[in-house]
Write an enzyme that holds these catalytic residues in place. Structure first.
Site: not given
Ligand code: 13P
Length: 239
Positions: A6, A8, A91, A93, A160, A166, A196
Site C-alpha cells: 500500500n 498510501k 483502511h 486512515e 491492521e 506506521g 509495521s
Molecule cells: P505500515 O506498514 O506503514 O505500518 O502500514 C500498514 C498499512 O496501513 C498498510 O495498509
C-alpha cells in the site's frame, strides 16, 4: 500467500513505473507463486505491461459510483480505463482521518462487490480499545464487519491494528493469532496482517496459523525491501 504493498500518499508516476518493472522481473526470475498486489496512488495508474501472472495493481480507494459529481473523487469509469479490478476498502486512515463511517464503507463494499472487484477489506482497533482487552477488540472489529458480505468470493480481510500502523511497533504474535483465529470462525477468505511489517518480523508473522499474507505500508515503499519480504514469504511457504 498474498503480499500487498500500500503506497498510501507516496511515489510518483515515474517512480511507480520503475518500481513495477523491478518487481515484475524479480517475480519472474524467482518463480514467485505468491499473489502480489501493488496499490499506487491514482496519479500513477497506467496500463502497465506486467508479465508476471500473479502481480496485480489496485486502488487504495474510489467512490461508489460509475461517474457523476463528486469533486475530487474517481469512480468506475476512471478505473475501467486502467482495467483496475482490485480495491482496498475500510483502511483505518480513511475511517479515522477521513471520517468514513461504517455505513459508507459498507456502501462502497456493496458497490465494488456488485462490480466484481477483489476487495481487501481492512479492520482494526485503536489503542484505547486494545487497552480494554481482547473482548473489546473483537466487539470493535465485529462492528466493522457490519453489512459486509463475508461470503463474497473475492474478499480478502486485513487485520491492521491502528496503533501498529506506521509506528514501527508491530502487534505481538499472540495478539495477531488471537484476532485471526476469531476472524477465521466467521470468514473463509484469506486473512492478512498489516501494521509495521518489515523484513525482521515478516517470517514470524507469516508463520501464524491463520495468517495468509501481509498488507504492508512503509516497508513496501522501497522495492528492494518489498522483494525481501516476498522472498521471506516464499521461504515460509516452502517450510
Ligand atoms: P505500515 O506498514 O506503514 O505500518 O502500514 C500498514 C498499512 O496501513 C498498510 O495498509
Amino acid at each position: 500467500m498474498i503480499i500487498a504493498a500500500n503506497f498510501k500518499t507516496n511515489h510518483t508516476r515515474e517512480s511507480t513505473r520503475e518500481y513495477l518493472e523491478k518487481l515484475d522481473s524479480f517475480l519472474i526470475k524467482n518463480s514467485i507463486k505468491d499473489d502480489v498486489f501493488v496499490f499506487p496512488p491514482f496519479t500513477a495508474l497506467n496500463r502497465y505491461a506486467i508479465i508476471s501472472d500473479n502481480l496485480e495493481i489496485g486502488v487504495q480507494n474510489a467512490y461508489p459510483v460509475e461517474k457523476g459529481s463528486f469533486t475530487g473523487e474517481i469512480g468506475l469509469e476512471q478505473l475501467s480505463e486502467f482495467k483496475v479490478k482490485n480495491i482496498i476498502i475500510g483502511h483505518s486512515e480513511r475511517r479515522h482521518i477521513l471520517k468514513e463511517s461504517q455505513e459508507f464503507v459498507a456502501e462502497k463494499f456493496s458497490f465494488f462487490k456488485s462490480n466484481g472487484f477483489r476487495i481487501i477489506y481492512c479492520v482494526g482497533e485503536p489503542i484505547e480499545v486494545r487497552e480494554k482487552g481482547f473482548e473489546a477488540v473483537m466487539d470493535y472489529i465485529y462492528s466493522q464487519l457490519e453489512n459486509i458480505d463475508l461470503n463474497y468470493d473475492k474478499l480478502i480481510v486485513a487485520y491492521e491494528p491502528v496503533w501498529a500502523i506506521g509506528t514501527g511497533l508491530s502487534a505481538k504474535e499472540e495478539d495477531i493469532k488471537e484476532v485471526l483465529d476469531a476472524l477465521r470462525l466467521k470468514i473463509k477468505s484469506p486473512l492478512l496482517y498489516g501494521g509495521s511489517v518489515k523484513p525482521s518480523n515478516a517470517k514470524e508473522i507469516l508463520r501464524i496459523p491463520n495468517c495468509d499474507g501481509l498488507l504492508i505500508g512503509t516497508a513496501s515503499w522501497d522495492v528492494d525491501t518489498f522483494c525481501d519480504i516476498i522472498m521471506i514469504s516464499k521461504l515460509v511457504a516452502e517450510e
